[in-house]
Design a protein around this motif. Structure first.
Motif, mmCIF file in Angstrom:
data_model
loop_
_atom_site.group_PDB
_atom_site.id
_atom_site.type_symbol
_atom_site.label_atom_id
_atom_site.label_comp_id
_atom_site.label_asym_id
_atom_site.label_seq_id
_atom_site.Cartn_x
_atom_site.Cartn_y
_atom_site.Cartn_z
ATOM 1 N N ALA A 178 0.170 -28.805 138.364
ATOM 2 C CA ALA A 178 0.362 -28.391 139.762
ATOM 3 C C ALA A 178 -0.850 -27.582 140.241
ATOM 4 O O ALA A 178 -1.340 -27.780 141.363
ATOM 5 C CB ALA A 178 1.647 -27.581 139.903
ATOM 6 N N ALA A 179 -1.350 -26.670 139.405
ATOM 7 C CA ALA A 179 -2.507 -25.867 139.784
ATOM 8 C C ALA A 179 -3.746 -26.750 139.945
ATOM 9 O O ALA A 179 -4.534 -26.590 140.894
ATOM 10 C CB ALA A 179 -2.755 -24.777 138.740
ATOM 11 N N ALA A 180 -3.932 -27.699 139.018
ATOM 12 C CA ALA A 180 -5.072 -28.608 139.112
ATOM 13 C C ALA A 180 -4.973 -29.470 140.361
ATOM 14 O O ALA A 180 -5.976 -29.709 141.056
ATOM 15 C CB ALA A 180 -5.138 -29.488 137.863
ATOM 16 N N SER A 181 -3.779 -29.918 140.679
ATOM 17 C CA SER A 181 -3.565 -30.718 141.887
ATOM 18 C C SER A 181 -3.873 -29.890 143.131
ATOM 19 O O SER A 181 -4.530 -30.368 144.072
ATOM 20 C CB SER A 181 -2.126 -31.228 141.924
ATOM 21 O OG SER A 181 -1.898 -31.936 143.112
ATOM 22 N N GLU A 182 -3.433 -28.645 143.106
ATOM 23 C CA GLU A 182 -3.691 -27.752 144.245
ATOM 24 C C GLU A 182 -5.192 -27.492 144.377
ATOM 25 O O GLU A 182 -5.728 -27.473 145.487
ATOM 26 C CB GLU A 182 -2.939 -26.435 144.044
ATOM 27 C CG GLU A 182 -2.870 -25.603 145.300
ATOM 28 C CD GLU A 182 -1.939 -24.404 145.132
ATOM 29 O OE1 GLU A 182 -2.331 -23.338 145.622
ATOM 30 O OE2 GLU A 182 -0.862 -24.545 144.528
ATOM 31 N N LEU A 183 -5.908 -27.317 143.259
ATOM 32 C CA LEU A 183 -7.352 -27.122 143.300
ATOM 33 C C LEU A 183 -8.061 -28.362 143.841
ATOM 34 O O LEU A 183 -9.037 -28.252 144.587
ATOM 35 C CB LEU A 183 -7.884 -26.785 141.900
ATOM 36 C CG LEU A 183 -7.657 -25.346 141.434
ATOM 37 C CD1 LEU A 183 -8.090 -25.198 139.984
ATOM 38 C CD2 LEU A 183 -8.391 -24.356 142.313
ATOM 39 N N GLU A 221 -11.022 -30.922 148.122
ATOM 40 C CA GLU A 221 -11.108 -31.991 149.126
ATOM 41 C C GLU A 221 -11.161 -31.408 150.533
ATOM 42 O O GLU A 221 -11.918 -31.861 151.379
ATOM 43 C CB GLU A 221 -9.917 -32.946 148.976
ATOM 44 C CG GLU A 221 -9.963 -34.154 149.889
ATOM 45 C CD GLU A 221 -11.093 -35.105 149.558
ATOM 46 O OE1 GLU A 221 -11.585 -35.767 150.488
ATOM 47 O OE2 GLU A 221 -11.512 -35.172 148.379
ATOM 48 N N SER A 222 -10.360 -30.390 150.760
ATOM 49 C CA SER A 222 -10.346 -29.724 152.064
ATOM 50 C C SER A 222 -11.707 -29.088 152.350
ATOM 51 O O SER A 222 -12.222 -29.177 153.468
ATOM 52 C CB SER A 222 -9.248 -28.662 152.102
ATOM 53 O OG SER A 222 -9.300 -27.955 153.303
ATOM 54 N N ALA A 223 -12.299 -28.435 151.342
ATOM 55 C CA ALA A 223 -13.623 -27.830 151.515
ATOM 56 C C ALA A 223 -14.664 -28.911 151.786
ATOM 57 O O ALA A 223 -15.554 -28.739 152.624
ATOM 58 C CB ALA A 223 -14.001 -27.028 150.273
#
Length: 161
Positions: A25-30, A35-37
């Protein structure tokens, strides 16, 4: 002891699975943040190009549109002449004199000399024109040309007149 060991390992296995799920979950969030950045950086770059394009388009319109509009306006509005005078930061009369004097120096000197002769002999010229109108033909008239410093300056011009 075997049962206790199995329960302990089962608890550890459950904790390990939970830790792995949390890690995923943390890796997915990162990944989402990265991607957002990347998207934000791409958007800033595109916005910069759009702004530069807008500035160039605005400059092109700013330089061409006033001339097109001024030439499309009625001649009595004198918009092209006003634009030229404003560009020179002079009133229209002084701007016209400056444009004439820079366009053709010899012709400008002729205009200045002719104007000086007209101003110096205004009454004689009016009288002469009245006599010509009364006689309905050409008449001879005499005018006086003053010899001053400005006349000497344009001495070569007098010989051409």
């Amino acid at each position: 002891m075997n049962v206790a060991g199995k329960e302990a390992r089962a608890g550890e296995a459950a904790m390990l699975k939970q830790a792995q799920a949390d890690m995923r979950a943390a890796a997915s969030e990162l990944r989402v943040w990265a991607e957002s950045a990347r998207n934000a950086s791409d958007q800033r770059r595109r916005l910069g190009w759009a702004a530069a394009g807008g500035v160039l388009a605005g400059a092109a319109l700013w330089t061409t549109l006033p001339g097109v509009v001024a030439r499309a306006a009625p001649a009595s509005w004198s918009w092209p002449e006003r634009i030229a005078a404003r560009g020179l930061r002079l009133d229209m009369w002084e701007a016209g004199e400056r444009l004439l004097s820079r366009s053709d120096v010899e012709r400008w000197r002729t205009v200045v000399l002719a104007n000086r002769m007209l101003q110096d002999n205004r009454e004689d010229i009016v009288r002469c024109r009245q006599m010509a109108a009364k006689a309905a033909k050409a008449v001879r008239c005499t005018i006086v040309i003053k010899a001053d410093a400005s006349t000497q300056k344009y001495r070569s011009m007098w010989s051409k007149l």
